[in-house]
Design an enzyme around this catalytic site. Structure first.
Site, PDB file in Angstrom:
ATOM      1  N   GLY A   8       0.826  -1.215   0.000  1.00  0.00           N
ATOM      2  CA  GLY A   8       0.000   0.000   0.000  1.00  0.00           C
ATOM      3  C   GLY A   8       0.856   1.259   0.000  1.00  0.00           C
ATOM      4  O   GLY A   8       1.814   1.357   0.763  1.00  0.00           O
ATOM      5  N   ASP A  35       8.074  -2.681 -10.189  1.00  0.00           N
ATOM      6  CA  ASP A  35       8.908  -1.805 -11.012  1.00  0.00           C
ATOM      7  C   ASP A  35      10.013  -2.628 -11.682  1.00  0.00           C
ATOM      8  O   ASP A  35      10.318  -2.450 -12.859  1.00  0.00           O
ATOM      9  CB  ASP A  35       9.522  -0.707 -10.131  1.00  0.00           C
ATOM     10  N   HIS A  75       9.551   3.682  -4.297  1.00  0.00           N
ATOM     11  CA  HIS A  75       8.525   3.219  -5.236  1.00  0.00           C
ATOM     12  C   HIS A  75       7.657   4.432  -5.581  1.00  0.00           C
ATOM     13  O   HIS A  75       6.605   4.659  -4.999  1.00  0.00           O
ATOM     14  CB  HIS A  75       7.666   2.110  -4.626  1.00  0.00           C
TER      15      HIS A  75
END
Ligand code: NDP
Length: 328
Positions: free
Chosen positions: A130, A159, A187
C-alpha cells in the site's frame, strides 16, 4: 504434514487482494508443498466483501489452504503471523495534500506495526504494498521495536518486473536473458531502474541498448509512470501485476534468489551506497537461507548516482514529514 504458515493480507477485499489471495492459496507464495492459513484484515465496511472472497476461496478446494479467518481487528489479524502482506492503504485522492495522505496512512500503519509487535511469530516477514509503500513500511517498523528492523520491507518488484519486460522488448530478447537489474530508491516516479549494472546475455545492458536517449527519455519514464498508463488504459489501477510482484517478492525472500542474479527489494538501509541508514529504500539484493543481503561493491557511474540521490532525497523528505507529524 507441515504446520500451516500464517499469512495475513490487509485490504483483502480490494483489487490487489482479489488477485493475490487465490495465488497464495494455490501455493505460489511459499511453494507447492507449503500449507497456508489465511487471515484477512479489512475495515468494517469491507468485511462482507472479504467474506465473499473467502467463499470463493472455499469453492476452489485448494489442497494447501488449511483455513481462512476474517477480521477487522489488527491484533487478531497479526496474532501468530509469519508472512504479513500490507496491501490496504489510503490512496491519494484529488486535492489531497501530501501531509493528509501521510497522516491517513499513519493511522493505518501505526496500529498495524503495534499489532505485529505484539503478536507476530518470531520469523515474521512483512511486505508493504500500500502506497506510499516505503514510508508506510517505515511507520509500521517504527512501532514494532521488538521485531528485527530488517523484517519490514516494501515492494519495488513490480517496477523491477516492468523494467525487465520493457528492456526485453527493446532488445528482442527473453526476460530470462536479463540478469542483475536494479530498481533503486523509492517506489514512486523518482525511482531509478538501472541498466548500467544489468546484464543481457553477459553484456552490460546499457551497452546492449546503446541508446542513451531511449534510456533517459523512454525507458526510465515508461517504467516509472507505468501505473498511470495502466489506469489510463484499463480505467483502474494495476492489480494482477501488483499481486504477482508481491508473490515474487515473498517467494524469493523465503526460497532464495538464483545464482548469478539478484532482485530489487525496498529494505532498511545499512548505509550502503550512501543511502542514509534506516531509510527503507530499494537495493539490489540476494537471498540465501531466508535472509537477504545488499549486493556490495558495485561501481556507480555519475548518471546513476544523481538518479539514486534524487530518489533517496525524496525518501528523506517523506521520513522527515512523518516525523514532523509525530507518526514515527
Ligand atoms: P488496491 O487493492 O488496488 O490497492 C491497494 C494499495 O496498493 C493502494 O494503496 C495502492 O496504491 C497500492 N499499490 C501499490 N502498488 C500498486 C500498483 N502497482 N498498482 C496498484 N496499486 C498499487 O486498492 P482497492 O481500493 O481496491 O482496495 C484497498 C482495500 O484496502 C479496500 O478494500 C479497503 O477497504 C482496504 N483497506 C484496508 C485497511 C485495513 O485492512 N486496515 C486499511 C485501508 C484500506 P495507489 O492507490 O497509490 O496505487
Amino acid at each position: 504434514t507441515r504446520t500451516p504458515v500464517n499469512v495475513t493480507v490487509t485490504g483483502a477485499a480490494g483489487q490487489i487482494g482479489y488477485a493475490l489471495l487465490f495465488r497464495i492459496a494455490s501455493g505460489h507464495l511459499l511453494g507447492p508443498d507449503v500449507p497456508v492459513r489465511l487471515r484477512l484484515l479489512e475495515i468494517p465496511q469491507a468485511v462482507k466483501a472479504a467474506e465473499g472472497t473467502a467463499m470463493e476461496l472455499d469453492d476452489c478446494a485448494f489442497p494447501l489452504l488449511s483455513g481462512i479467518d476474517i477480521t477487522d481487528d489488527a491484533k487478531t489479524a497479526f496474532d501468530g503471523v509469519n508472512v504479513a502482506l500490507l496491501v490496504g492503504a489510503r490512496p491519494r485522492t484529488k486535492g489531497m495534500e501530501r501531509g493528509d495522505l501521510l497522516e491517513a496512512n499513519g493511522g493505518i500503519f501505526k496500529p498495524q506495526g503495534e499489532a505485529i509487535n505484539a503478536g507476530a511469530a518470531d520469523d515474521v516477514r512483512v511486505l508493504v504494498v500500500g502506497n506510499p509503500a516505503n514510508t508506510n513500511a517505515l511507520i509500521a517498523q517504527q512501532h514494532a521495536p521488538d521485531v528485527p528492523a530488517e523484517r519490514f520491507t516494501a515492494m519495488t518488484r513490480l517496477d523491477h518486473n516492468r523494467a525487465l519486460s520493457q528492456l526485453a522488448k527493446k532488445l528482442g530478447v527473453s526476460v530470462t536473458d536479463i540478469k542483475k537489474l536494479t530498481i533503486w530508491g523509492n517506489h514512486s516516479a523518482t525511482q531509478y531502474p538501472d541498466l548500467f549494472r544489468a546484464e543481457v546475455n553477459g553484456q552490460v545492458a546499457a551497452e546492449a541498448v546503446n541508446d542513451q536517449a531511449w534510456l533517459e527519455n523512454e525507458f526510465i519514464p515508461t517504467v516509472a509512470k507505468r501505473g498511470a498508463a495502466i489506469i489510463e488504459a484499463r480505467g483502474a489501477s494495476s492489480a494482477a501485476s501488483a499481486a504477482n510482484a508481491a508473490i515474487d517478492h515473498v517467494y524469493d525472500w523465503v526460497n532464495g534468489t538464483a545464482e548469478g542474479d539478484w532482485v530489487s527489494m525496498a529494505i532498511p538501509s545499512d548505509g550502503s551506497y550512501g543511502v542514509p541508514e534506516g531509510l527503507i529504500s530499494s537495493f539490489p539484493v540476494t537471498v540465501t537461507d531466508g535472509e537477504y543481503s545488499i549486493v556490495q561493491g558495485l561501481e556507480i557511474d555519475e548518471f546513476s548516482r544523481a538518479r539514486i540521490d534524487a530518489s533517496v532525497a525524496e525518501l528523506v523528505e517523506e521520513r522527515d514529514a512523518v516525523k514532523a507529524l509525530g507518526l514515527i
